[in-house]
Design a protein around this motif. Structure first.
Motif, PDB file in Angstrom:
ATOM      1  N   GLY A   1    -105.927 -13.920  -1.494  1.00 37.04           N
ATOM      2  CA  GLY A   1    -107.042 -14.417  -2.078  1.00 37.04           C
ATOM      3  C   GLY A   1    -106.609 -15.518  -3.129  1.00 37.04           C
ATOM      4  O   GLY A   1    -107.201 -16.357  -3.257  1.00 37.04           O
TER       5      GLY A   1
ATOM      6  N   ASP B   1    -106.461 -18.420  -0.862  1.00 39.36           N
ATOM      7  CA  ASP B   1    -107.794 -19.072  -0.498  1.00 39.36           C
ATOM      8  C   ASP B   1    -108.468 -19.687  -1.419  1.00 39.36           C
ATOM      9  O   ASP B   1    -109.188 -20.892  -1.370  1.00 39.36           O
TER      10      ASP B   1
ATOM     11  N   VAL C   1    -113.438 -15.792   0.411  1.00 41.61           N
ATOM     12  CA  VAL C   1    -113.010 -15.301  -0.705  1.00 41.61           C
ATOM     13  C   VAL C   1    -113.676 -14.194  -1.289  1.00 41.61           C
ATOM     14  O   VAL C   1    -113.174 -13.080  -1.947  1.00 41.61           O
TER      15      VAL C   1
END
Length: 482
Positions: free
Chosen positions: A280, A283, A329
């Motif tokens: 994450g 991203d 995300v």
């Protein structure tokens, strides 16, 4: 008969196949229980994209992720909650008036020869119990070389005494169990002897084997140039002086002696959470908007841009802001929340129907499933009581040189079984709703139960005011007519 410093070609550092199979999992439980900075930065638990394929993640990107990674699991919190509640008040011990009461009193005050009280030792052992299990060994200090005591008084004059040592499964390198799961023999890695001075090197590495009738202490030189030396001596207990303190134990016959801990199932989820958070982060980093200049040759564009800078473009040129998609995300964020709730469920802080609601101050509020967690910790308290009784029994037995029965010793201990798993405000709110029904006088037992829970949430049992308030609750009149 005792033997001293005999050469042997046996290698005490060898491990069995079950140890080799489970050691990585035990290390993972240990690391997630106290995630140190260097463990994070080494990337040991951070998977590299494309590993095992021809398209491996660039080293620069993976290096950035190892430096940016952080652990947000609840492993340490789940352990702290349990240990804190079980030791919210000190265990209550009874052993006065017995034949060994004086010895037990001294032993409780210093269980390891280093001044550690039994309370502190058991609290530390309980933490290991939740991480991966712990073996508590009731050892005895060695007789000084050349001495041959024949009586207990002579041993006392030489400073010989029982003492405790705790070993994790990672320090238990080899063992064999009988059909009931008890040790037939077991060997522990004691580590290297500490240096005698600050400018000295560590001493030999030592290994201790315990059987039903003998101890063996091996010494292995760090450079491996010297032959392995071992000393041995008899024990007359008929069993290895070891108490296994495990959250649970594997029921598979080929995995006898393998502990199952609170973190056995939780640590792999925590590892998945660590990796998901790292993905994450990447991203989000890659989702930063990109400026595209249309109608301008690439070599005429600046190589670097920063806030408050001026950029001159020819007529007809356009600057366009490119926004990458962020749905992936958002999906990862949902998975992060799901894994976090999974850890809380496994840790019995929420049940199958539990909830995690938003709160501005800390990000979440856990609705505790009090019954399940209460039952678990009450069972652990009873288990700790049994372990402690076995410790005292083996300590007395090692001093006496024979296995002494529990009844002969007369030792008992009680661990705390009143736990605070919900904020005082929540308990007060529940109590207020109950008293509002007007049934307080009809069911005074429940009234006292609510007030007792409020008392336990506000004051520790060893507070001098606790007994006074508890007595007032017990004598309170809940009759609605008065």
């Amino acid at each position: 008969m005792t033997q001293e410093n005999v050469a042997t070609d046996f290698d005490p550092s060898q491990t069995n196949g079950v140890y080799d199979l489970f050691a990585p999992a035990w290390r993972m439980c240990r690391d997630f229980a106290e995630m140190h900075e260097h463990v994070l930065r080494s990337g040991e638990y951070l998977d590299r994209f494309g590993a095992g394929t021809g398209a491996l993640e660039p080293a620069s990107q993976y290096g950035w992720r190892t430096q940016a990674g952080f652990a947000m699991d609840y492993c340490a919190d789940l352990i702290d909650l349990r240990v804190g509640n079980l030791f919210r008040t000190a265990p209550v011990r009874t052993f006065q008036g017995g034949k060994w009461s004086e010895f037990i009193g001294r032993f409780v005050e210093d269980v390891d020869g280093g001044g550690t009280h039994l309370d502190a030792f058991m609290a530390r052992a309980l933490r290991q119990y939740y991480i991966s299990g712990v073996d508590i060994v009731v050892d005895k200090t060695r007789t000084p070389e050349g001495a041959a005591p024949e009586t207990r008084d002579q041993e006392a004059q030489l400073g010989r005494r029982p003492y405790l040592a705790a070993f994790s499964p990672l320090e238990r390198v080899d063992w064999a169990c009988d059909h009931a799961g008890g040790y037939k023999w077991v060997r522990y890695d004691l580590g290297s002897q500490p240096p005698a001075a600050e400018d000295a090197s560590p001493g030999d590495r030592r290994y201790l084997t315990l059987t039903a009738d003998q101890w063996r202490l091996y010494q292995v030189s760090e450079d491996g140039d010297e032959p392995v030396q071992f000393s041995s001596g008899p024990m007359r207990l008929g069993l290895p002086p070891v108490i296994s303190f495990y959250y649970r134990q594997s029921v598979r016959p080929d995995y006898r002696g393998v502990p199952l801990s609170l973190l056995t199932r939780i640590a792999p989820v925590a590892r998945a959470l660590l990796n998901l958070v790292s993905q994450g982060q990447l991203d989000i980093y890659m989702a930063i908007g990109v400026l595209a200049a249309i109608g301008v040759d690439a070599d005429r564009l600046p190589k670097e841009m920063a806030p408050m800078c001026w950029l001159g473009l020819p007529d007809g040129a356009q600057i366009q802001h490119i926004h990458p998609a962020v749905e992936h995300v958002q999906e990862k964020r949902k998975w992060i929340a799901m894994l976090s709730e999974t850890i809380l469920r496994m840790g019995k802080l929420i049940g199958a129907s539990g909830k995690v609601s938003a709160r501005a101050t800390s990000g979440f509020q856990v609705a505790a499933e009090r019954t399940d967690l209460d039952n678990e910790m009450s069972a652990t308290a009873a288990q700790a009581e049994a372990v402690e009784r076995d410790i005292i029994r083996l300590a007395v037995s090692r001093m006496e040189g024979r296995l002494v029965d529990h009844a002969e010793i007369g030792y008992s201990v009680e661990y705390n079984k009143k736990y605070v798993l919900a904020p005082a405000a929540d308990i007060v709110a529940q109590a207020r709703e109950f008293f509002a029904t007007g049934l307080a006088g009809d069911v005074p037992q429940i009234s006292r139960l609510f007030l007792g829970r409020i008392l336990d949430s506000l004051i520790k049992k060893d507070d001098p005011r606790y007994t006074q308030i508890a007595a007032a609750i017990e004598n309170a009149n809940f009759d609605a007519d008065e």
